[in-house]
Design a protein around this motif. Structure first.
Motif, mmCIF file in Angstrom:
data_model
loop_
_atom_site.group_PDB
_atom_site.id
_atom_site.type_symbol
_atom_site.label_atom_id
_atom_site.label_comp_id
_atom_site.label_asym_id
_atom_site.label_seq_id
_atom_site.Cartn_x
_atom_site.Cartn_y
_atom_site.Cartn_z
ATOM 1 N N CYS A 87 -16.866 33.263 -55.166
ATOM 2 C CA CYS A 87 -16.757 32.638 -55.059
ATOM 3 C C CYS A 87 -18.815 32.569 -53.636
ATOM 4 C CB CYS A 87 -16.575 31.731 -54.068
ATOM 5 S SG CYS A 87 -16.713 29.879 -53.085
ATOM 6 N N SER B 12 -10.578 34.391 -56.346
ATOM 7 C CA SER B 12 -11.492 33.561 -56.040
ATOM 8 C C SER B 12 -12.974 33.040 -55.508
ATOM 9 C CB SER B 12 -10.935 32.158 -56.404
ATOM 10 O OG SER B 12 -10.543 31.546 -55.759
ATOM 11 N N SER C 299 -17.437 25.889 -57.431
ATOM 12 C CA SER C 299 -16.466 27.351 -57.136
ATOM 13 C C SER C 299 -15.291 27.168 -55.996
ATOM 14 C CB SER C 299 -17.416 28.901 -57.610
ATOM 15 O OG SER C 299 -17.350 28.810 -58.879
ATOM 16 N N CYS D 89 -12.922 24.838 -62.532
ATOM 17 C CA CYS D 89 -14.037 24.809 -61.620
ATOM 18 C C CYS D 89 -15.122 25.808 -61.958
ATOM 19 C CB CYS D 89 -13.318 24.272 -59.876
ATOM 20 S SG CYS D 89 -12.772 22.758 -59.244
ATOM 21 N N PHE D 90 -14.069 27.333 -61.482
ATOM 22 C CA PHE D 90 -15.002 28.032 -61.620
ATOM 23 C C PHE D 90 -15.645 28.532 -63.023
ATOM 24 C CE2 PHE D 90 -13.145 29.460 -58.208
ATOM 25 C CZ PHE D 90 -13.401 30.297 -58.029
ATOM 26 N N PRO E 256 -22.073 27.357 -57.138
ATOM 27 C CA PRO E 256 -21.199 27.453 -56.522
ATOM 28 C C PRO E 256 -20.014 26.474 -55.297
ATOM 29 C CG PRO E 256 -23.342 27.769 -55.196
ATOM 30 C CD PRO E 256 -23.104 27.774 -57.117
ATOM 31 N N GLU F 153 -21.329 34.261 -55.688
ATOM 32 C CA GLU F 153 -21.939 32.969 -56.441
ATOM 33 C C GLU F 153 -22.996 32.551 -55.188
ATOM 34 O OE1 GLU F 153 -19.770 31.597 -60.118
ATOM 35 O OE2 GLU F 153 -20.321 30.522 -58.260
ATOM 36 N N GLY G 146 -13.091 24.735 -56.459
ATOM 37 C CA GLY G 146 -11.815 25.798 -57.077
ATOM 38 C C GLY G 146 -11.366 26.872 -56.216
#
Lengths: 114, 152
Positions: free
Chosen positions: B93, B89, B63, B36-37, B60, B96, B66
């Protein structure tokens, strides 16, 4: 140079409307000359000392590559007598008006070509 | 009322089944979370290739998906490494969201340009070296003046 390239592609549409597109950056003359060669239907201004950007307040302080000042992305629609008819600034520096939006605004202000 | 009964009965089973995914395939779940990232920036690269300059909120967004996956993984199968990965993570996130929400904002305009008024006086030069002033905007057809930046 996505923005300039997309505007260049629409040069026929701008010509139909009798509108010229002038693009301003704070690049030095050498870089502006290269841009002019790449985008021959645009008029490229080399505002290296940012005198124009400062006079019009189009500065984004500290946002340049080396934390220097750079241009705030902006589009001005100016009448033939020098009057500003519209001004568009994106909410984010990574956004731009699409050429279709620019043409639509031009049509709204100055009428669509026959 | 009757119709609600089967749903209530199946809820623990569904929860058990979903947590089993985390238990049985931890590597796969971690990989999905990590993907996902990666997918967001890859999509943005593709978007730029398509020459579309709009805000990539999906970066984002993906993310977040994720990070939620990582947190779920940590909840079901906690260990130090997953904790570190999960914390990283979540931080990424957050960065972002901050970057797109605040970091790339255009400053509020406080300059002298007003719609309906003349362009303020200025003097600069064209790429050819010739002088270019506000007077040049009063002697021809309508003009679209684009202040641009960046190399993209």
């Amino acid at each position: 140079m996505i923005e300039l390239g997309e505007l260049e592609k629409q040069h026929v549409e701008f010509t139909k409307r009798g509108v010229r597109v002038i693009v301003v950056s704070n690049d030095p003359v050498e870089m502006a000359t290269m841009n002019q060669a790449d985008f021959p239907h645009l008029i490229v201004v080399s505002d290296a000392d940012q005198s124009m950007a400062k006079a019009l307040g189009m500065i984004h302080p500290g946002a340049g590559e080396h934390r220097d000042d750079t241009n705030a992305p902006t589009i001005l629609f100016v009448d033939g007598d020098g009057t500003v008819r519209d001004m568009a600034q994106p909410l984010r520096i990574i956004n731009r008006l699409s050429p279709a939006d620019v043409l639509a605004t031009a049509d709204k202000l100055w009428g669509a070509p026959q | 009322m009757d119709s609600a009964l089967p749903s209530n009965e199946s809820t623990p089973e569904r929860t058990q089944r979903s947590s089993n995914v985390f238990r049985r395939m931890p590597s796969l779940v971690l990989l999905a979370g990590a993907l996902c990232f990666v997918v967001g920036p890859a999509l943005y690269f593709w978007q730029l290739k398509q020459k579309v300059l709009v805000t990539p909120w999906y970066i984002p967004g993906l993310s977040t998906l994720g990070a939620v996956t990582m947190v779920g993984m940590l909840y079901v199968r906690p260990n130090v490494w997953r904790g570190i990965l999960c914390a990283g993570s979540v931080v990424l996130c957050g960065l972002e969201w901050y970057g797109l929400g605040v970091g790339v904002s255009t400053p509020v305009y406080h300059g002298p340009v007003r719609v309906g008024s003349a362009v303020p006086a200025f003097s600069t030069q064209l790429s050819s070296g010739l002088e270019f002033t506000n007077q040049d905007l009063t002697s021809a057809a309508s003009t679209i003046l684009v202040f641009f930046r960046g190399r993209w």
